[in-house]
Scaffold this active site. Sequence first.
Site, PDB file in Angstrom:
ATOM      1  N   ASP A 372       0.858  -1.190   0.000  1.00 35.47           N
ATOM      2  CA  ASP A 372       0.000   0.000   0.000  1.00 35.47           C
ATOM      3  C   ASP A 372       0.894   1.241   0.000  1.00 35.47           C
ATOM      4  OD1 ASP A 372      -2.053   1.795   0.195  1.00 35.47           O
ATOM      5  OD2 ASP A 372      -2.546   1.347   2.282  1.00 35.47           O
ATOM      6  N   PHE A 373       1.740   1.333  -1.036  1.00 38.86           N
ATOM      7  CA  PHE A 373       2.655   2.471  -1.152  1.00 38.86           C
ATOM      8  C   PHE A 373       1.883   3.670  -1.682  1.00 38.86           C
ATOM      9  CE2 PHE A 373       7.022   0.191  -1.603  1.00 38.86           C
ATOM     10  CZ  PHE A 373       6.775  -0.491  -0.423  1.00 38.86           C
ATOM     11  N   GLU A 374       1.924   4.758  -0.946  1.00 33.51           N
ATOM     12  CA  GLU A 374       1.203   5.974  -1.319  1.00 33.51           C
ATOM     13  C   GLU A 374       2.172   7.151  -1.338  1.00 33.51           C
ATOM     14  OE1 GLU A 374      -2.280   6.487   1.117  1.00 33.51           O
ATOM     15  OE2 GLU A 374      -2.808   4.366   1.036  1.00 33.51           O
ATOM     16  N   GLY A 375       1.628   8.343  -1.573  1.00 32.81           N
ATOM     17  CA  GLY A 375       2.438   9.560  -1.519  1.00 32.81           C
ATOM     18  C   GLY A 375       3.585   9.543  -2.504  1.00 32.81           C
TER      19      GLY A 375
END
Length: 587
Positions: A372-375
Site C-alpha cells: 500500500d505504497f502511497e504519496g
Amino acid sequence: MALAVPGSAALSSAARAADADAAVNGGFESGLSPWTCTAGTTVTSPVHSGASALQATPQGSDNAQCAQTVSVRPNSQYTLAGWVRGSYVYLGASGTGTTDVSTWTQSAPDWQKLATTFTTGADTTKVTIYTHGWYGTGAYYADDVSLVGPGGGTTTQPPTVPTGLKTGTVTATSVALSWTPVTGATGYAVYRDGVKAAFTTGTSAAVSGLNPSTAYAFQVTATNDAGESARSATVTATTPARSDGGGNAELPAHALVGYLHASFANGSGYTRMADVPDSWDVIDLAFGEPTSVTSGDIRFNRCPVSECPNVESDADFKAAIKAKQAAGKKVLISIGGQNGQVQLTTTAARDAFVSSVSKIIDQYGLDGLDIDFEGHSLSLNTGDTDFKNPTTPVIVNLISALKTLKAKYGTKFVLTMAPETFFVQNGYQFYGSGKWGGQDPRCGAYLPVIHALRDDLTLLHVQDYNSGPIMGLDNQYHSMGGADFHIAMTDMLLTGFPVAGDAGNVFPPLRPDQVAIGMPASVNAGNGYVAPAEVTKTLDCLTKKTNCGSYPTHGTWPALRGLMTWSVNWDRFAGWEFQRTFDSYFG
C-alpha cells in the site's frame, strides 16, 4: 542582384507549393474537434484571430493538455507554431521519430507566438502536436496553431488482410502470435475472442493477462490512414494449467478484503482480531512502516494500550490469526499507508525490506503481504518511459524484493496491492514525467510493478477513493461518488489500456480473479463513499452487464474477485453496512 544560397533548392517555389498546414482546426473555430483535451473548451474572448480560441485550465494533477495526431511525410522538416497567452504555456510535438520538441513561455499576459521546428524520422508518418499549461497555474489560451511542412501522404485504400497468423509460445497466462507483413500497413490490431486486445507496429505480439486452462481465439487486422482491413483467419490456443499455483492462493470465488487497524485506532475504535466477522476473507494488518523513508527496514508495532484500551495480548492476537487461517481466511501485513513512505533507493534497502518483512511474517505466522505504497514512495526517473522495462531504482528494487519474497514462501504466498488511481489508471493519459518532461513523475508509477508481478499477484484492489477525476477508456473524465466511477476504473484494469495514449504500448488486462474493487466502508472512512445501491449497480454492470448506466464496458466478468474496503474498523463503526452489502450480493 540575386544571391545564390547553399541548399536553396530545398526552398524552391515548387517545394514551397507542396508545403501545407497539417494541423486541423488550429484556430478552434469548429469547437475542439479533432483535438483531445483533458480540461479544455472554446471561448469567444480573448482570441488571437477569428471568432474562437482554446481555453484550458490545469488542475493539481492535470496540466490541461490538448493534442491531435496529424499525418506527415518521413524525412521532412516541419514548423510548429501557435499563439498563446497565460503562465507556463507549452507547445510541442511528440512521436517525431527523431527528437521530440517543445517550446514554452513563462508568462504571456498578451498573445505571444511560440514556434519550433523538427525533422521526421525515416519511417514516421504521424506525429502528435500538443499544447498544455502547468499544474494548478490557472487557465491558459491558445489560438492559430499550425504545423507547416510537406503534406502528409494519403492512402486511399485500407491494407489487405494479414495472412500467416500463427501461435508461438503459450503459457498459462499468455500467447505469443506472429504473422506475415502487409504492404502499406502502418500498424496491426490483435483481437482476442472478437475484442481488440493489442495494437503494434510490428508483426508479432504477446497477448497476456489470460486465464489458465482456457481456450482463446485470435485474429489480426492491418491498418493505415485509410482504415482497417478485414480480420484474418482465426487461430486458437489453449493455455495450460498453472504449474506453480499462481497468484490465486486458495481464495473463495468472491472475496471480501478489509484493512484492520492493528497499530492505531484512528477514531473508529480498536477491533480485536477474534471479533472480525467470518465474512472477511482477507484481513490486511495496517500497517508496517519503515524506520526511515529509504531504510527499507519495516517494523510492525501493535496498537498501544494507551490508544487502544481493549487491545489483546500478543499471544491472543497470534491465536486469533491461527483461528482465522483454520477457517480459510488470509491474514497479511500491509506495508505503507498514508504515513508510511517507502523508497527502496538502493539494493541495501531492498535487502533490508526482504529481511524485515520476512521477520514480521514469520513472527505472526502471516499468509503474505499487501503493498500500500502511497504519496511519494513510487515515482519514475526522467527517461524511464517503458513500463515493461523500468530502470528507476525504487521500482526495480521493489520488484526484485517482491519476487524474492514470493520465491521464499512459495506458491501459497498471498501478494496484494492497493495503489491509488493516480498511480494506475491515470497512466492512460500520463506516464512519469512524460516524453517532453514536466509531468508529475508519480503518474502511472505502479504500472511497471503490477506488470512485472502479474503472474504472482493474488489481488489488485485499486483505491477508488480519495481520487481526483480520472479519464476512462471512453475518453471522458469520471469522478467519485457513484457506480460510474467504479465501473470505469475497473473496466480499465480488465480491458487493458494504452499507456500515455501510446497504442503501441498497451498495459495488458488483468485476470478478473485478480481484481477487487476498493471502496470506503462509510462516509467517515474517506472521500468517495457510495451507498449500497451504487455498490450493487457496480457489481451488476461488471459481472452481468446490467444496470450499467452510461459507461460502455468492454466485457462481462462474472469471475471478478470481489470488494476491498478501508476498513474493517470503519465498517464496524457504521454497523457493518459494507459487509452486509457484500454478503447479500454474493450470498
